[in-house]
Write a protein that holds these residues in place. Structure first.
Motif, short mmCIF file in Angstrom:
data_model
loop_
_atom_site.label_atom_id
_atom_site.label_comp_id
_atom_site.label_asym_id
_atom_site.label_seq_id
_atom_site.Cartn_x
_atom_site.Cartn_y
_atom_site.Cartn_z
N UNK A 8 38.09 56.79 55.36
CA UNK A 8 38.78 56.12 54.27
C UNK A 8 37.91 56.26 53.01
N UNK A 9 38.54 56.61 51.93
CA UNK A 9 37.79 56.89 50.70
C UNK A 9 37.85 55.70 49.74
N UNK A 29 29.77 46.56 51.54
CA UNK A 29 30.69 46.25 52.63
C UNK A 29 31.25 47.52 53.26
N UNK A 30 31.59 48.50 52.43
CA UNK A 30 32.25 49.71 52.94
C UNK A 30 31.28 50.87 53.14
N UNK A 31 29.99 50.59 53.17
CA UNK A 31 29.01 51.66 53.38
C UNK A 31 29.28 52.37 54.70
N UNK A 32 29.09 53.67 54.72
CA UNK A 32 29.43 54.47 55.90
C UNK A 32 28.47 54.18 57.05
N UNK A 33 29.02 53.85 58.20
CA UNK A 33 28.27 53.66 59.44
C UNK A 33 29.27 53.82 60.58
N UNK A 34 28.76 53.82 61.80
CA UNK A 34 29.62 54.09 62.95
C UNK A 34 30.78 53.12 63.04
N UNK A 39 33.93 56.17 53.24
CA UNK A 39 33.02 56.89 52.36
C UNK A 39 33.15 56.30 50.97
N UNK A 40 32.03 55.96 50.35
CA UNK A 40 32.05 55.27 49.06
C UNK A 40 31.50 56.18 47.97
N UNK A 41 32.19 56.22 46.85
CA UNK A 41 31.68 56.89 45.66
C UNK A 41 31.71 55.90 44.50
#
Length: 319
Positions: A8-9, A29-34, A39-41
């Motif tokens: 999810x972007x 909160x939305x940082x990428x992890x398992x 994915x955050x930009x």
């Protein structure tokens, strides 16, 4: 997460004067992890340095192209939202992203940026309690709800002050991934999965500031007699005008009828007693002129969206 699944972007749009907590909440909160298939930009009107609020600046790696990439666009709050609209290019990029199907999520005063796009017209929305009246006045087509922590209008979401951005993010997680994932993220953040009540309980006073000095003496007189019977006739008699004239002019000054104002003043006094005394709910109800604990609970929940007991638990420190 299976390898074939697309992340999810999430784009976090940093505007001039952006508030650091508002920016950091969705980014963390939305940082990428398992457990978090996101994915955050972090982006701005253009890549590079963005002047922030509260003494901080941000160096963003992405420009508005991130909004064309994102599934969810967060607009953090920023300083002086009621003065100027965002740059036209930002407004256009937000509209285009929404038309493409991206969800728009504003934290705190970020609602003003979404309002400038017209995406909130005809919808219910909220913002930080300090700015709810300014938002409603500047954008009258928006149904501004000043009492909630966040509003979900499907593809457009708004939240109240900074900490309610956490509530909004956890709500989006519940929509996307379910309750278990949201609760897992709440534990990681050491945050409540759900918070009782709305932002009305965080507003310093329920009674609004009057526009002018008309009836100031009567309002002051009433504030010292909240534990006594107070009717429209009592108030009008003190002001030396007819009840009809008093009621009409009082609404012009405060935005509330006299008895609505009295009720909010009683709830404010109850809040103070809940915070600063150990008196029971029944005793406080009598002190503020509401008679019974049942009556106090009813009006307290209607105005503040929570119960006296929950309010006391939130605003007093346990021994």
């Amino acid at each position: 997460m299976r390898a074939a699944e697309r992340l999810h972007r999430v784009a976090v749009l940093v505007l001039d004067g952006a508030k650091p907590l508002d920016v950091g909440i969705p980014a963390q909160v939305f940082t990428t992890r398992a457990s978090m298939p996101y994915e955050v930009r972090v982006c701005g009107a253009a890549p590079g340095l963005v002047a922030g609020g509260d003494g901080l600046s941000y160096h963003v790696a992405h420009g508005l192209e991130a909004l064309a990439w994102a599934d969810v666009v967060f607009v953090p709050g920023y300083r002086f939202p009621d003065r100027d609209d965002p740059p036209p290019a930002v407004v256009e990029a937000l509209i285009t992203a929404h038309e493409r199907g991206a969800r728009m999520a504003a934290i705190s005063t970020g609602a003003f940026a979404l309002a400038a796009t017209g995406l909130l017209d005809g919808r219910r929305a909220t913002t930080h309690w300090h700015y709810t009246r300014a938002l409603a006045a500047r954008y009258p087509a928006i149904n501004v709800d000043e009492n909630v922590l966040f509003v979900d209008e499907g593809t457009v979401l708004t939240s109240a002050g900074a900490a309610s951005g956490i509530d909004l993010c956890l709500h989006i997680l519940r929509r996307d991934l379910g309750v278990a994932a949201s609760n897992h993220a709440a534990r990681r953040l050491v945050a409540a999965p759900y918070r009782s009540g709305g932002q009305a309980q965080y507003v310093p006073r329920s009674v609004p500031e009057a526009v002018g000095e008309r009836f100031a003496a009567t309002r002051e007189w009433a504030l010292h007699r909240l534990g006594e019977p107070l009717t429209l006739e009592h108030l009008a008699r003190h002001a030396a005008v007819s009840p009809r004239t008093f009621s009409r002019r009082f609404v012009e000054d405060t935005g509330y009828t006299p008895m609505q104002w009295v009720m909010r003043a009683r709830i404010d006094l109850a809040r103070e007693l809940l915070e600063r005394s150990e008196r029971s709910v029944e005793q406080i109800a009598a002190d503020v002129g509401l008679g019974t604990g049942t009556n106090l609970r009813l009006h307290f929940h209607r105005i503040l969206g929570t119960t006296p007991t929950e309010y006391r638990r939130t605003f007093t420190r346990g021994e």
